[in-house]
Scaffold this motif. Sequence first.
Motif, PDB file in Angstrom:
ATOM      1  N   GLU A   7     -33.944 -49.962 -19.201  1.00 12.44           N
ATOM      2  CA  GLU A   7     -33.456 -49.786 -17.839  1.00 12.44           C
ATOM      3  C   GLU A   7     -34.595 -49.940 -16.840  1.00 12.44           C
ATOM      4  O   GLU A   7     -35.764 -49.777 -17.174  1.00 12.44           O
ATOM      5  CB  GLU A   7     -32.769 -48.432 -17.665  1.00 12.44           C
ATOM      6  N   GLU A  94     -21.287 -44.895  -9.454  1.00  7.90           N
ATOM      7  CA  GLU A  94     -21.357 -46.133 -10.231  1.00  7.90           C
ATOM      8  C   GLU A  94     -20.940 -47.290  -9.336  1.00  7.90           C
ATOM      9  O   GLU A  94     -19.887 -47.239  -8.699  1.00  7.90           O
ATOM     10  CB  GLU A  94     -20.456 -46.063 -11.463  1.00  7.90           C
ATOM     11  N   ASN A  99     -23.144 -58.834 -13.211  1.00  6.81           N
ATOM     12  CA  ASN A  99     -22.778 -58.495 -14.585  1.00  6.81           C
ATOM     13  C   ASN A  99     -23.213 -57.096 -14.996  1.00  6.81           C
ATOM     14  O   ASN A  99     -23.158 -56.757 -16.177  1.00  6.81           O
ATOM     15  CB  ASN A  99     -23.400 -59.510 -15.561  1.00  6.81           C
ATOM     16  N   HIS A 100     -23.696 -56.308 -14.059  1.00  7.61           N
ATOM     17  CA  HIS A 100     -24.248 -54.991 -14.368  1.00  7.61           C
ATOM     18  C   HIS A 100     -23.572 -53.898 -13.543  1.00  7.61           C
ATOM     19  O   HIS A 100     -22.846 -54.172 -12.599  1.00  7.61           O
ATOM     20  CB  HIS A 100     -25.761 -54.989 -14.084  1.00  7.61           C
ATOM     21  N   PHE A 102     -24.848 -50.453 -11.533  1.00  9.73           N
ATOM     22  CA  PHE A 102     -25.930 -49.575 -11.092  1.00  9.73           C
ATOM     23  C   PHE A 102     -25.416 -48.141 -11.085  1.00  9.73           C
ATOM     24  O   PHE A 102     -24.277 -47.886 -10.681  1.00  9.73           O
ATOM     25  CB  PHE A 102     -26.401 -49.943  -9.678  1.00  9.73           C
ATOM     26  N   VAL A 119     -30.480 -49.465 -13.456  1.00 11.90           N
ATOM     27  CA  VAL A 119     -29.635 -50.504 -14.039  1.00 11.90           C
ATOM     28  C   VAL A 119     -30.058 -50.662 -15.490  1.00 11.90           C
ATOM     29  O   VAL A 119     -31.245 -50.762 -15.791  1.00 11.90           O
ATOM     30  CB  VAL A 119     -29.710 -51.833 -13.246  1.00 11.90           C
ATOM     31  N   GLU A 120     -29.078 -50.630 -16.393  1.00 10.15           N
ATOM     32  CA  GLU A 120     -29.360 -50.783 -17.818  1.00 10.15           C
ATOM     33  C   GLU A 120     -29.225 -52.257 -18.182  1.00 10.15           C
ATOM     34  O   GLU A 120     -28.291 -52.933 -17.741  1.00 10.15           O
ATOM     35  CB  GLU A 120     -28.397 -49.923 -18.646  1.00 10.15           C
ATOM     36  N   LEU A 121     -30.179 -52.736 -18.979  1.00 12.25           N
ATOM     37  CA  LEU A 121     -30.251 -54.155 -19.321  1.00 12.25           C
ATOM     38  C   LEU A 121     -30.166 -54.360 -20.828  1.00 12.25           C
ATOM     39  O   LEU A 121     -30.425 -53.436 -21.606  1.00 12.25           O
ATOM     40  CB  LEU A 121     -31.569 -54.742 -18.798  1.00 12.25           C
ATOM     41  N   GLU A 122     -29.846 -55.583 -21.230  1.00  9.48           N
ATOM     42  CA  GLU A 122     -29.817 -55.946 -22.649  1.00  9.48           C
ATOM     43  C   GLU A 122     -31.226 -56.240 -23.169  1.00  9.48           C
ATOM     44  O   GLU A 122     -31.528 -56.001 -24.322  1.00  9.48           O
ATOM     45  CB  GLU A 122     -28.922 -57.168 -22.877  1.00  9.48           C
ATOM     46  N   GLU A 126     -34.294 -59.520 -18.427  1.00  9.38           N
ATOM     47  CA  GLU A 126     -32.966 -59.958 -18.007  1.00  9.38           C
ATOM     48  C   GLU A 126     -32.855 -59.953 -16.479  1.00  9.38           C
ATOM     49  O   GLU A 126     -33.263 -59.005 -15.812  1.00  9.38           O
ATOM     50  CB  GLU A 126     -31.917 -59.015 -18.607  1.00  9.38           C
ATOM     51  N   PHE A 128     -30.913 -59.755 -12.876  1.00 12.60           N
ATOM     52  CA  PHE A 128     -29.773 -58.995 -12.357  1.00 12.60           C
ATOM     53  C   PHE A 128     -29.741 -59.135 -10.841  1.00 12.60           C
ATOM     54  O   PHE A 128     -30.755 -59.399 -10.199  1.00 12.60           O
ATOM     55  CB  PHE A 128     -29.833 -57.519 -12.773  1.00 12.60           C
TER      56      PHE A 128
END
Length: 157
Positions: A7, A94, A99-100, A102, A119-122, A126, A128
């Motif tokens: 994140e 939220e 594609n995310h 926050f 923000v959580e990422l793969e 990545e 965003f």
Amino acid sequence: MEHIEIERKFLVKSNAYKKEAISQIRIVQGFLNTNAERTVRVRIKGDKGFLTVKGRSNESGTARFEWETEINVNEATNLIDLCEPVILEKIRFEIPMGNHVFEVDEFLGENKDLVLAEVELEHEDEAFVKPSWLGKEVTGDVRYYNSQLSKNPYQDW
């Protein structure tokens, strides 16, 4: 459930996110352990309880091991009483963005006036969409870790 949490964390420079929020929920959380190698968090989110263990962050501060399980809210309430001071309280919003999603936390109590977005990422690099209300990045700045805000509240800075 265990995974590697990736994140990025930012200060928030306006309250425009509130108009874009799809949900908001009150969170109360405390820490049974704030050791740098591992933190053990108890959280009450709405009417649900959670127990979370997080490992040490990587060098950039973006990734770390996380294990979390849901527990009975009464058990969580009892565990909160055993936590180190200060108990954190916040309202989480939220906001979907590209594609995310926050998560924006408005802190209350001794951390009042602090507003952080995550923000959580793969994966770490990545891309965003950055909303207009997003401010300075504070990823990896330990002062903004919840476990540290419980020891050194924002009002004391």
